[in-house]
Write an enzyme that holds these catalytic residues in place. Structure first.
Site, PDB file in Angstrom:
ATOM      1  N   HIS A 139      81.135  24.301  26.280  1.00  0.00           N
ATOM      2  CA  HIS A 139      81.544  24.315  27.679  1.00  0.00           C
ATOM      3  C   HIS A 139      82.699  23.331  27.863  1.00  0.00           C
ATOM      4  O   HIS A 139      82.567  22.139  27.570  1.00  0.00           O
ATOM      5  CB  HIS A 139      80.369  23.915  28.567  1.00  0.00           C
ATOM      6  CG  HIS A 139      80.694  23.882  30.026  1.00  0.00           C
ATOM      7  ND1 HIS A 139      81.073  24.997  30.738  1.00  0.00           N
ATOM      8  CD2 HIS A 139      80.712  22.854  30.913  1.00  0.00           C
ATOM      9  CE1 HIS A 139      81.297  24.671  31.991  1.00  0.00           C
ATOM     10  NE2 HIS A 139      81.088  23.361  32.126  1.00  0.00           N
ATOM     11  N   GLY A 154      83.092  17.753  30.163  1.00  0.00           N
ATOM     12  CA  GLY A 154      82.406  17.020  31.218  1.00  0.00           C
ATOM     13  C   GLY A 154      81.353  17.894  31.861  1.00  0.00           C
ATOM     14  O   GLY A 154      81.269  19.096  31.604  1.00  0.00           O
ATOM     15  N   GLU A 155      80.549  17.285  32.717  1.00  0.00           N
ATOM     16  CA  GLU A 155      79.492  18.029  33.382  1.00  0.00           C
ATOM     17  C   GLU A 155      80.069  19.091  34.310  1.00  0.00           C
ATOM     18  O   GLU A 155      81.207  18.980  34.776  1.00  0.00           O
ATOM     19  CB  GLU A 155      78.590  17.074  34.177  1.00  0.00           C
ATOM     20  CG  GLU A 155      77.802  16.106  33.316  1.00  0.00           C
ATOM     21  CD  GLU A 155      76.905  15.217  34.139  1.00  0.00           C
ATOM     22  OE1 GLU A 155      76.900  15.371  35.381  1.00  0.00           O
ATOM     23  OE2 GLU A 155      76.217  14.365  33.551  1.00  0.00           O
ATOM     24  N   SER A 156      79.275  20.103  34.581  1.00  0.00           N
ATOM     25  CA  SER A 156      79.706  21.181  35.462  1.00  0.00           C
ATOM     26  C   SER A 156      80.018  20.638  36.850  1.00  0.00           C
ATOM     27  O   SER A 156      79.245  19.867  37.416  1.00  0.00           O
ATOM     28  CB  SER A 156      78.601  22.236  35.542  1.00  0.00           C
ATOM     29  OG  SER A 156      78.999  23.315  36.348  1.00  0.00           O
ATOM     30  N   GLY A 157      81.185  21.027  37.389  1.00  0.00           N
ATOM     31  CA  GLY A 157      81.585  20.610  38.733  1.00  0.00           C
ATOM     32  C   GLY A 157      82.303  19.288  38.802  1.00  0.00           C
ATOM     33  O   GLY A 157      82.628  18.821  39.896  1.00  0.00           O
ATOM     34  N   GLY A 159      85.336  18.633  37.740  1.00  0.00           N
ATOM     35  CA  GLY A 159      86.763  18.796  38.043  1.00  0.00           C
ATOM     36  C   GLY A 159      87.629  19.226  36.864  1.00  0.00           C
ATOM     37  O   GLY A 159      88.846  19.055  36.901  1.00  0.00           O
ATOM     38  N   LYS A 160      87.022  19.799  35.843  1.00  0.00           N
ATOM     39  CA  LYS A 160      87.791  20.219  34.658  1.00  0.00           C
ATOM     40  C   LYS A 160      88.782  21.330  35.001  1.00  0.00           C
ATOM     41  O   LYS A 160      89.962  21.268  34.640  1.00  0.00           O
ATOM     42  CB  LYS A 160      86.828  20.702  33.561  1.00  0.00           C
ATOM     43  CG  LYS A 160      85.837  19.667  33.083  1.00  0.00           C
ATOM     44  CD  LYS A 160      84.978  20.174  31.955  1.00  0.00           C
ATOM     45  CE  LYS A 160      84.108  21.343  32.357  1.00  0.00           C
ATOM     46  NZ  LYS A 160      83.098  20.994  33.378  1.00  0.00           N
ATOM     47  N   SER A 161      88.303  22.347  35.714  1.00  0.00           N
ATOM     48  CA  SER A 161      89.170  23.480  36.043  1.00  0.00           C
ATOM     49  C   SER A 161      90.279  23.070  37.004  1.00  0.00           C
ATOM     50  O   SER A 161      91.421  23.537  36.894  1.00  0.00           O
ATOM     51  CB  SER A 161      88.342  24.625  36.646  1.00  0.00           C
ATOM     52  OG  SER A 161      87.393  25.107  35.718  1.00  0.00           O
ATOM     53  N   ASP A 178      86.165  27.211  31.018  1.00  0.00           N
ATOM     54  CA  ASP A 178      84.717  27.346  31.061  1.00  0.00           C
ATOM     55  C   ASP A 178      84.083  27.424  29.668  1.00  0.00           C
ATOM     56  O   ASP A 178      83.241  26.619  29.319  1.00  0.00           O
ATOM     57  CB  ASP A 178      84.296  28.564  31.894  1.00  0.00           C
ATOM     58  CG  ASP A 178      82.802  28.528  32.199  1.00  0.00           C
ATOM     59  OD1 ASP A 178      82.304  27.447  32.563  1.00  0.00           O
ATOM     60  OD2 ASP A 178      82.139  29.560  32.055  1.00  0.00           O
ATOM     61  N   GLU A 203      87.904  29.567  37.024  1.00  0.00           N
ATOM     62  CA  GLU A 203      86.974  29.597  38.144  1.00  0.00           C
ATOM     63  C   GLU A 203      87.119  28.315  38.956  1.00  0.00           C
ATOM     64  O   GLU A 203      86.979  27.211  38.422  1.00  0.00           O
ATOM     65  CB  GLU A 203      85.527  29.723  37.633  1.00  0.00           C
ATOM     66  CG  GLU A 203      84.512  29.661  38.766  1.00  0.00           C
ATOM     67  CD  GLU A 203      83.109  29.332  38.274  1.00  0.00           C
ATOM     68  OE1 GLU A 203      82.241  29.066  39.131  1.00  0.00           O
ATOM     69  OE2 GLU A 203      82.887  29.300  37.044  1.00  0.00           O
ATOM     70  N   ARG A 244      89.835  -0.624  27.900  1.00  0.00           N
ATOM     71  CA  ARG A 244      91.049  -0.875  28.675  1.00  0.00           C
ATOM     72  C   ARG A 244      92.271  -1.112  27.801  1.00  0.00           C
ATOM     73  O   ARG A 244      93.378  -1.233  28.315  1.00  0.00           O
ATOM     74  CB  ARG A 244      90.828  -2.082  29.592  1.00  0.00           C
ATOM     75  CG  ARG A 244      89.664  -1.880  30.536  1.00  0.00           C
ATOM     76  CD  ARG A 244      89.512  -3.029  31.511  1.00  0.00           C
ATOM     77  NE  ARG A 244      90.653  -3.144  32.404  1.00  0.00           N
ATOM     78  CZ  ARG A 244      90.751  -4.039  33.395  1.00  0.00           C
ATOM     79  NH1 ARG A 244      89.763  -4.898  33.588  1.00  0.00           N
ATOM     80  NH2 ARG A 244      91.820  -4.089  34.146  1.00  0.00           N
TER      81      ARG A 244
END
Length: 314
Positions: A139, A154-157, A159-161, A178, A203, A244
Site C-alpha cells: 500500500h 503511510g497509514e490510510s488517509g 495524505g499520500k495521494s 494506492d 483516489e 534533524r
C-alpha cells in the site's frame, strides 16, 4: 514461480514464426536466461538448460552446415526431445528443412529475427527478468521526482495521494497510487509498477477517482520506475525523536533489497510536495558525492578545532 506465455514473448521481440500452426499460447516460459546451442550441437547434453529459450547465431548455423545429413537428423531428434520452449534463429538465418520437420513433429516452434545474436539475448534477458521477477504488492504511492523513484508510504488517509497530486501539478510523474507492485530485478534494483486496473488513477477522499493521464496529459504518468527511496508519512508526535541532521540513514527492506527510508512527521501547514522534492534532490546529491549533513558536521568540527587551537595560543 511466475510464467510468461510464449505468445507474449514472440510479440514483444517481434519474432517471425516458421511453424505458425504450433500453438504458442500453451507454451510457458519459466526461466529468464537464454541458451545458445553450442555444446549441444557437438553432442554434449549434460547440464543442458532445456527450459530456457534456445538461440542459434552465425557460428552455430555455420557449424550445422558442416554436420553430415544423417548425423544432423539424429542431433535434431535429440535436441527437440527435451521439450524446449522454442528455437530462435538470429540475423535472419533460417533452419535446414530436416530441422523444421523434426521440430514440427515434436511441437517445438521455431522463429527467426533480424536482430544480432547478442542484441536478441540482451533484450530477451532484460524483458524476461522483469516479467519473471519475484514480486510483492504494498500500500503506497510511487512517483518519479527529478528522475528518482519515490515511494510514499503511510497509514490510510494520511495524505499520500494528495502529496502525489501536488507533485504531479508541479511537473513530476505518477507511477502508481494506492497499490504498488514491486519486482526484484536484481540484488540492487527494485522496479515499481501499477496494477492494470488502477493505472493512472488517483483516489482523493471527498472528490473521488481522478484520471491523471486525462487531466494532466501523458507527460504526467509513467508505466514503471525503479524504487530509489521511501518517504514514510506519520502523524506528528511531540514525544518522538525525529532525525534533524540526517547523518545516519534508515533503511526499509523489500524482497531482500534495502532502500533508504525517511520518516516525515505530518502536521498542519507542512507542504509535503516541497518536502518530497527536497528529499529527492538531497538523495540525488548524496549519490553524486555531496552530503549536506556531513558538510555541516565537518564545518562544526573544524570550527571547534580552530577555537581550541586559538585558546591554546592565548
Amino acid at each position: 514461480m511466475y510464467k510468461v506465455k510464449l505468445t507474449e514473448f514472440v510479440k514483444k521481440m517481434n519474432l517471425k514464426s516458421l511453424l505458425p500452426d504450433i500453438d504458442t499460447d500453451s507454451i510457458m516460459i519459466e526461466q529468464s536466461g537464454v541458451n545458445r546451442l553450442a555444446l549441444q550441437l557437438a553432442g554434449f547434453f549434460e547440464h543442458f538448460d532445456s527450459e530456457r529459450i534456445q538461440v542459434i547465431g552465425n557460428v552455430e548455423a555455420a557449424y550445422i552446415k558442416q554436420i553430415p545429413e544423417e548425423s544432423i537428423t539424429q542431433l535434431c531428434e535429440k535436441i527437440f526431445s527435451f521439450n524446449i520452449p522454442c528455437l530462435v534463429f538470429c540475423r535472419g538465418l533460417e533452419p535446414i528443412p530436416q530441422m523444421l520437420d523434426i521440430a514440427e513433429k515434436n511441437g517445438v516452434p521455431i522463429f527467426t529475427t533480424e536482430m544480432t545474436t547478442s542484441d536478441f539475448i540482451a533484450n530477451s534477458v532484460r524483458w524476461l527478468s522483469e516479467e519473471l521477477a519475484p514480486r510483492i504488492s504494498i500500500h503506497g504511492v510511487l512517483v518519479d521526482v527529478y528522475g528518482e523513484g519515490v515511494l510514499i508510504m503511510g497509514e490510510s488517509g494520511i495524505g499520500k495521494s494528495e502529496a502525489a497530486l501536488e507533485l504531479i501539478h508541479r511537473g513530476h510523474r505518477l507511477v502508481s497510487d494506492d497499490v504498488v507492485e514491486i519486482r526484484k530485478i536484481s540484488d540492487d534494483t527494485l522496479l515499481g509498477t501499477s496494477p492494470d486496473i488502477t493505472r493512472h488513477f488517483i483516489e482523493l477522499r471527498g472528490i473521488g477517482i481522478v484520471d491523471v493521464k486525462t487531466l494532466f496529459g501523458v507527460e504526467s504518468v509513467m508505466y514503471n520506475q525503479t524504487i530509489d527511496m521511501v518517504i514514510r508519512l506519520e502523524d506528528w508526535n511531540r514525544e518522538a525523536n525525529y532525525d534533524r541532521l540526517g547523518l545516519d540513514e534508515e533503511y526499509i527492506e523489500f524482497l531482500g533489497n534495502k532502500v533508504v527510508c525517511y520518516s516525515i512527521p505530518i502536521r498542519p501547514g507542512r507542504n509535503l510536495a516541497v518536502i518530497v522534492e527536497s528529499a529527492a534532490i538531497n538523495y540525488r546529491a548524496k549519490k553524486m558525492g555531496y552530503n549536506a549533513a556531513q558538510e555541516l558536521y565537518n564545518r562544526v568540527t573544524g570550527s571547534l578545532s580552530n577555537n581550541t587551537e586559538t585558546e591554546k595560543d592565548e
